[in-house]
Design an enzyme around this catalytic site. Structure first.
Site, PDB file in Angstrom:
ATOM      1  N   GLU A  81     -11.605  -3.320  -2.969  1.00  0.00           N
ATOM      2  CA  GLU A  81     -10.624  -2.485  -3.417  1.00  0.00           C
ATOM      3  C   GLU A  81     -10.479  -2.667  -4.842  1.00  0.00           C
ATOM      4  O   GLU A  81      -9.589  -3.748  -5.368  1.00  0.00           O
ATOM      5  CB  GLU A  81      -9.260  -2.892  -2.665  1.00  0.00           C
ATOM      6  N   HIS A  98      -9.503   2.451   0.297  1.00  0.00           N
ATOM      7  CA  HIS A  98      -9.615   1.198   1.247  1.00  0.00           C
ATOM      8  C   HIS A  98     -10.898   1.369   2.283  1.00  0.00           C
ATOM      9  O   HIS A  98     -10.656   1.208   3.616  1.00  0.00           O
ATOM     10  CB  HIS A  98      -8.126   1.283   1.996  1.00  0.00           C
ATOM     11  N   HIS A 138       0.642  -1.277   0.067  1.00  0.00           N
ATOM     12  CA  HIS A 138      -0.045  -0.043   0.059  1.00  0.00           C
ATOM     13  C   HIS A 138       0.706   1.103   0.005  1.00  0.00           C
ATOM     14  O   HIS A 138       0.574   2.182   0.815  1.00  0.00           O
ATOM     15  CB  HIS A 138      -1.062  -0.097   1.323  1.00  0.00           C
TER      16      HIS A 138
END
Ligand code: BGC
Length: 353
Positions: free
Chosen positions: A316, A179, A105
């Site tokens: 996502e 997210h 991420h």
């Protein structure tokens, strides 16, 4: 339709955090300029009472502490890159690793932890926020100055549209996503195992113990990963299955059908308790369906309950994890003079009303 701006604390005396509440006649969405985080989505349940359907916190401090990306914009590269290594134009780059031996991420300080500049948009039929962030060359180890816009739009049809755009001055990799952890029965209502979910995908990407895709595209047929018809999240989640064991539940990327870079319906979720339904539309090739397996009760909800394992789920939309190291996965390189542009829509409705 309106936007209300309020103070939400500050990082330093120069770095102020604001909350923007976007509302139409039936729902509201609250977003902060720190991480572009969606803190609240309030939508009417079957009785017409607005309930908050995303996990998050009441105070900035809790977002600044270690937290699992609640509501945040993720970049430059959403999901995992094996050992944090990748090549662009035959040059090897090494990211800092923040997930065991892998990068996750966007790194130590990804787009979820930066202050975005905000432009308010008020138009007939919709309101929105255009967020901008300039990620400097080699920030977190990624090449190129990357100028990113993420636009959140709330329209009168209860659709939240998210438009991601970026340009770079040197070839780089990119995979932006959002997210939010949804719990359509309410953010403090317990686990999401009774939610009904469908995902428009005939195959998914199996992973290894480190949650890195093996490179195989596996048919969902006769596996717990078959969500082609609406199914309770909890139906197969505890079956004996190596993939579920590696993910501690669902934490996989599904290979979405009809990937021609056009926006199409990719997934749906519904709470029978609140009647609230979420339909997801996207032009992306994949969706990471994550069932909050790492939540462990240590974080307090907005209603001061504990966020326990499976208190929320994420949809996502994205390119496939570890794409830079998988030649059979679609391209994630952004070149100079190209515009990265992708779109995902979350549409909310209530079937019981
Ligand atoms: C990943 C999970 C990870 C979570 C962060 C998800 O996108 O797939 O493995 O734990 O983000 O909390």
């Amino acid at each position: 339709m309106k936007i209300e701006k309020s103070d939400f604390g500050s990082l330093t005396s120069e770095e102020k955090v604001y909350k923007y509440k976007l509302s139409n006649s039936s729902m509201s969405i609250e977003i902060i300029n720190y991480g572009g985080i969606i803190t609240n989505i309030n939508f009417p349940n079957s009785e017409g009472k607005k309930i908050d359907i995303v996990l998050g916190f009441n105070h900035l401090d809790q977002y600044l502490d270690k937290q699992p990306y609640f509501g945040a914009i993720i970049g430059r590269y959403g999901n995992r890159i094996s050992k944090g290594k990748f090549n662009v134009c035959d040059k090897l780059y090494q990211l800092k690793t923040n997930n065991g031996e892998h990068a996750l991420h966007g790194g130590i300080k990804g787009f979820d932890k930066v202050i975005w500049s905000v432009e308010e948009i008020i138009k007939k039929g919709y309101v929105g926020l255009k967020l901008n962030y300039l990620s400097r060359d080699m920030e977190e180890g990624y090449p190129g100055n990357l100028n990113v816009n993420v636009t959140y739009i709330l329209n009168s049809k209860d659709e939240l549209k998210i438009i991601y755009e970026a340009v770079t001055d040197s070839p780089t990799i990119i995979n932006l996503t959002q997210h939010s952890y949804f719990n359509l029965a309410g953010e403090s209502s317990g686990d999401i195992l009774n939610h009904m979910v469908s995902i428009n995908a005939d195959s998914f990407l199996p992973i290894d113990e480190g949650l890195i895709p093996t490179g195989e595209f596996k048919s969902v047929n006769k596996t717990p990963f078959d969500f082609r018809e609406l199914k309770k999240i909890g139906k197969d989640i505890n079956l004996q299955n190596n993939q579920l064991k590696y993910g501690l539940g669902y934490d996989h990327c599904w290979v979405l059908n009809n990937s021609q870079k056009v926006i199409r319906k990719v997934a749906q979720a519904k709470s029978l308790k609140s009647g609230i339904q979420l339909d997801v539309f996207s032009d992306q090739p994949g969706i990471q369906f994550y069932t909050g397996n790492f939540l462990d009760g240590s974080l307090k909800s907005k209603n001061l309950k504990a966020y326990k394992k499976r208190a929320g789920f994420c949809f996502e939309t994205q390119h496939f994890p570890d794409s830079p190291n998988k030649s059979n996965f679609p391209n994630v390189i952004l070149n100079i003079s190209e515009l990265y542009k992708t779109e995902t829509w979350y549409k909310f409705s209530n079937t019981n009303r």
